[in-house]
Design an enzyme around this catalytic site. Structure first.
Site, PDB file in Angstrom:
ATOM      1  N   ASP A   2     -34.294 -18.151  37.339  1.00  0.00           N
ATOM      2  CA  ASP A   2     -35.114 -16.956  37.187  1.00  0.00           C
ATOM      3  C   ASP A   2     -34.154 -15.784  37.023  1.00  0.00           C
ATOM      4  O   ASP A   2     -33.322 -15.527  37.904  1.00  0.00           O
ATOM      5  CB  ASP A   2     -35.971 -16.777  38.458  1.00  0.00           C
ATOM      6  CG  ASP A   2     -37.318 -16.176  38.155  1.00  0.00           C
ATOM      7  OD1 ASP A   2     -37.355 -15.200  37.402  1.00  0.00           O
ATOM      8  OD2 ASP A   2     -38.330 -16.679  38.695  1.00  0.00           O
ATOM      9  N   ASP A  22     -37.806 -12.408  34.343  1.00  0.00           N
ATOM     10  CA  ASP A  22     -38.774 -11.633  35.114  1.00  0.00           C
ATOM     11  C   ASP A  22     -39.091 -10.295  34.424  1.00  0.00           C
ATOM     12  O   ASP A  22     -38.163  -9.570  34.030  1.00  0.00           O
ATOM     13  CB  ASP A  22     -38.137 -11.366  36.486  1.00  0.00           C
ATOM     14  CG  ASP A  22     -39.126 -10.849  37.506  1.00  0.00           C
ATOM     15  OD1 ASP A  22     -40.032 -11.599  37.870  1.00  0.00           O
ATOM     16  OD2 ASP A  22     -38.980  -9.687  37.940  1.00  0.00           O
ATOM     17  N   GLU A  62     -41.256 -13.274  30.889  1.00  0.00           N
ATOM     18  CA  GLU A  62     -42.527 -12.906  31.528  1.00  0.00           C
ATOM     19  C   GLU A  62     -42.960 -11.560  30.944  1.00  0.00           C
ATOM     20  O   GLU A  62     -42.310 -10.540  31.162  1.00  0.00           O
ATOM     21  CB  GLU A  62     -42.342 -12.781  33.040  1.00  0.00           C
ATOM     22  CG  GLU A  62     -43.678 -12.535  33.746  1.00  0.00           C
ATOM     23  CD  GLU A  62     -43.538 -11.857  35.107  1.00  0.00           C
ATOM     24  OE1 GLU A  62     -44.466 -11.973  35.919  1.00  0.00           O
ATOM     25  OE2 GLU A  62     -42.508 -11.200  35.366  1.00  0.00           O
ATOM     26  N   HIS A  95     -46.323 -18.639  40.839  1.00  0.00           N
ATOM     27  CA  HIS A  95     -46.196 -18.156  42.226  1.00  0.00           C
ATOM     28  C   HIS A  95     -46.892 -16.813  42.457  1.00  0.00           C
ATOM     29  O   HIS A  95     -46.918 -16.338  43.587  1.00  0.00           O
ATOM     30  CB  HIS A  95     -44.716 -18.037  42.568  1.00  0.00           C
ATOM     31  CG  HIS A  95     -44.030 -17.023  41.707  1.00  0.00           C
ATOM     32  ND1 HIS A  95     -43.846 -17.196  40.353  1.00  0.00           N
ATOM     33  CD2 HIS A  95     -43.526 -15.804  41.991  1.00  0.00           C
ATOM     34  CE1 HIS A  95     -43.259 -16.136  39.850  1.00  0.00           C
ATOM     35  NE2 HIS A  95     -43.050 -15.267  40.815  1.00  0.00           N
ATOM     36  N   ASP A  96     -47.397 -16.193  41.390  1.00  0.00           N
ATOM     37  CA  ASP A  96     -48.094 -14.915  41.524  1.00  0.00           C
ATOM     38  C   ASP A  96     -49.608 -15.074  41.372  1.00  0.00           C
ATOM     39  O   ASP A  96     -50.340 -14.091  41.532  1.00  0.00           O
ATOM     40  CB  ASP A  96     -47.644 -13.937  40.419  1.00  0.00           C
ATOM     41  CG  ASP A  96     -46.188 -13.526  40.553  1.00  0.00           C
ATOM     42  OD1 ASP A  96     -45.690 -13.463  41.690  1.00  0.00           O
ATOM     43  OD2 ASP A  96     -45.555 -13.258  39.511  1.00  0.00           O
TER      44      ASP A  96
HETATM   45  C1  NOJ Z   1     -42.706 -10.831  38.603  1.00  0.00           C
HETATM   46  C2  NOJ Z   1     -42.514 -11.943  39.576  1.00  0.00           C
HETATM   47  O1  NOJ Z   1     -43.122 -13.100  39.086  1.00  0.00           O
HETATM   48  C3  NOJ Z   1     -43.080 -11.471  40.896  1.00  0.00           C
HETATM   49  O2  NOJ Z   1     -43.157 -12.493  41.847  1.00  0.00           O
HETATM   50  C4  NOJ Z   1     -42.227 -10.323  41.371  1.00  0.00           C
HETATM   51  O3  NOJ Z   1     -42.800  -9.766  42.545  1.00  0.00           O
HETATM   52  C5  NOJ Z   1     -42.128  -9.226  40.323  1.00  0.00           C
HETATM   53  N1  NOJ Z   1     -41.918  -9.717  38.996  1.00  0.00           N
HETATM   54  C6  NOJ Z   1     -40.972  -8.316  40.647  1.00  0.00           C
HETATM   55  O4  NOJ Z   1     -39.764  -8.993  40.443  1.00  0.00           O
END
Ligand code: NOJ
Length: 558
Positions: free
Chosen positions: A109, A211, A253, A327-328
């Site tokens: 990541d 990210d 992302e 994970h989000d």
């Molecule tokens: C996206 C990530 O997937 C998330 O988990 C994170 O809190 C934010 N970016 C900040 O890095």
């Protein structure tokens, strides 16, 4: 992993990662080898056999770097070291070697929109104007009223600016105040990041997940965060200076991605990324004002239209990533299926629909056994900084704590972050200690050990789908076409390559559905995958059971 030699054997335009399936691991919650209640790298290595038998090709590791863990590792204080709770660099190198021995690559990541406030660059930067690292971050004088320079907001709630008393200036943080944003306009920042990326590439990694990469071109003074004017220039530069010389998978992302911008990121002549994560299918369910905290009712017609739009838009150029969860996000079976009434059927249906579209599928840990959202009842059970901040803000604004928990049960990121459920032992076999977050109480029935021994399990369904991708080029390259777009319960699409036509039929409803198919789809064939009984001949009238899904491979007439 450098796959250049394999690549040479592929026809033009084809990539090894077109045929791959990626598995995302959230290290903190995957497997704890030392009993401290936190998952670690040795724990991951101990589960490579499990992943190999599932059949995946790549592991995307959420951040493993040294970090104060304000945002569970998305706040990095040393890009070139491992967080002690996860292990050491030697553990990481061992994981890479052991994974490679099994034909599995490791993707890292890459979190370079921001660092931790404990990163040495930020510690220097804080020392004030004149420090060589000052411009590594984004500092501004207070606005005319002495407050923040503008009204940019943090994704975790509150202003995106924090006043640093040391210099009397504000620094930007689009996430927590402990995650200051790097200044990508500074060439020295970009040089340092590329150096660091090359260091990891030399260690043999097979990819980067990037990210919030659509933020790096931001123009703060214009209040422009996503898709800034220099974004693509930076990505092309990054590609040239780092991974362009290696044959790896890169996925950005990009919450702001549209089909048009996805072609810029992933078009074959663009020299940027392999693909992006777009989130339109996720956000179409969010409330316009309250976002994910008050999700709208599920609407299959909308979901289909978004997914199909992306399939069509990237059919000739660019490439799709395919995912339900990460994970989000909430657990897939809880969000799009029926975790209570039709757990196994709906989880398999969702997997079928996703994995047979065109693109590279991503499985989030535990999805392959149908892990569900967690029924926490109090805010003390949550750990995620976003949820804790939002709880404070929403309750201050008048929402009842009970209503907040109701929303969190559906949308909080901790739904995806409870420990992986390995078996029916205490804490689902995740740890011998006390887990950092409670295990979902359904671990006694939903766990990997039970799933692996049941021929008809969700796990075995995923396994089959992953294997099918390797044997049927129509799944990888077939032309996508959707059918019955306005049907409120059924998702029907076909894929066509040479004389093969694959027809995928899925019922998203907890009740029976009768379909009338267009004539041209009604053909005999071979059922490749199903979640009730195999269906080998498709007539014009199809009766579907609740959450039934199957795919038939037919040979098209001349
Ligand atoms: C996206 C990530 O997937 C998330 O988990 C994170 O809190 C934010 N970016 C900040 O890095």
């Amino acid at each position: 992993m450098n796959r250049a030699s394999e690549q040479e054997a592929l026809p033009a335009g084809r990539k090894w990662w077109h045929v791959s399936t990626v598995y995302q691991i959230y290290p903190r919650s995957f497997c704890d080898s030392n009993g401290d209640g936190i998952g670690d790298i040795a724990g991951i290595t101990s589960k490579l056999g499990y992943l190999k038998s599932l059949g995946i090709d790549l592991i995307w590791l959420s951040p493993i770097y040294r970090s104060p863990m304000d945002d569970n590792g998305y706040d990095i204080s040393d890009y070139q070291d491992i967080a002690p709770e996860f292990g050491t660099l030697a553990d990481f190198d061992h994981l890479v070697v052991e994974a490679r021995r099994r034909g599995i690559g490791i993707m890292l990541d890459l979190v370079v929109n921001h660092t931790s406030d404990e990163h040495p660059w930020f510690l220097e930067s804080r020392k004030g104007p004149g420090n060589p690292f000052r411009d590594f971050y984004i500092w501004r004088r207070p606005g005319p009223d002495g407050g923040p320079p503008n009204d940019l907001m943090s994704s975790f709630g509150g202003p995106a600016w924090t006043l640093d008393p040391l210099s009397g200036e504000y620094y930007l943080h689009l996430f927590s105040r402990r995650q200051p944003d790097l200044n990508w306009e500074n060439p020295a920042v970009r040089r340092e990041i590329y150096k660091m990326m090359n260091w990891w590439l030399e260690r043999g990694i097979a990819g980067f997940r990037m990210d919030v990469i659509d933020y790096i071109g931001k123009q703060v003074d214009q209040g422009l965060v996503k898709d800034g004017p220099r974004l693509h220039e930076y990505l092309q530069e990054m590609n040239r200076r780092t991974f362009g010389r290696h044959d790896i998978l890169t996925v950005g992302e990009c919450w702001s991605a549209t089909p048009g911008s996805a072609l810029l990121y992933s078009g074959r002549d663009r020299s940027e990324l392999s693909m992006v994560f777009q989130f339109e299918h996720v956000t179409q369910q969010w409330d316009e004002i309250y976002g994910k905290w008050r999700p709208k009712a599920f609407d299959l017609v909308k979901l289909k239209s978004v997914l199909s739009k992306w399939q069509y838009a990237l059919s000739e150029d660019g490439w799709n990533s395919l995912f339900w969860g990460n994970h989000d996000l909430p657990r897939a079976v809880s969000q799009y299926g029926d975790a209570a009434g039709y757990h196994s059927q709906s989880a398999k249906m969702l997997a079928t629909v996703l994995h047979l579209m065109k693109g590279t599928p991503f499985i989030y840990q535990g999805e392959e056994i149908g892990m569900t959202n967690v029924p926490f009842t109090t805010i003390d059970q949550y750990r995620d900084i976003e949820t804790l901040n939002m709880h404070r803000l929403h309750v201050e604004a008048g929402l009842s704590p009970e209503d907040f928990i109701k929303g969190a049960n559906q949308s909080a990121r901790d739904n995806a972050r409870t420990p992986m459920q390995w078996n029916a032992a205490a804490h689902g076999g995740f740890t011998k200690g006390v887990p950092w977050i409670e295990v979902n109480p359904n671990y006694a029935t939903v766990n990997a050990e039970a799933a692996m021994t049941d021929e008809r399990s969700i796990w075995n369904h995923y396994r089959k789908l992953i294997a099918l991708r390797k044997t049927h080029p129509v799944i990888v390259y077939g032309l996508y076409q959707s059918w019955l777009d306005q049907h409120p319960d059924a998702f029907v699409y076909s894929r066509a390559l040479d004389r093969d036509r694959l027809v995928v039929i899925a019922n998203f409803a907890p009740h029976k559905v009768q379909l009338t198919l267009p004539r041209e789809l009604a053909n005999p064939g071979t059922c490749l995958i199903w979640n009730y009984e195999p269906v080998d001949t498709l007539g014009e009238n199809v009766d579907l059971k609740p959450y039934e899904a199957f795919a038939i491979l037919c040979e098209m007439r001349e």
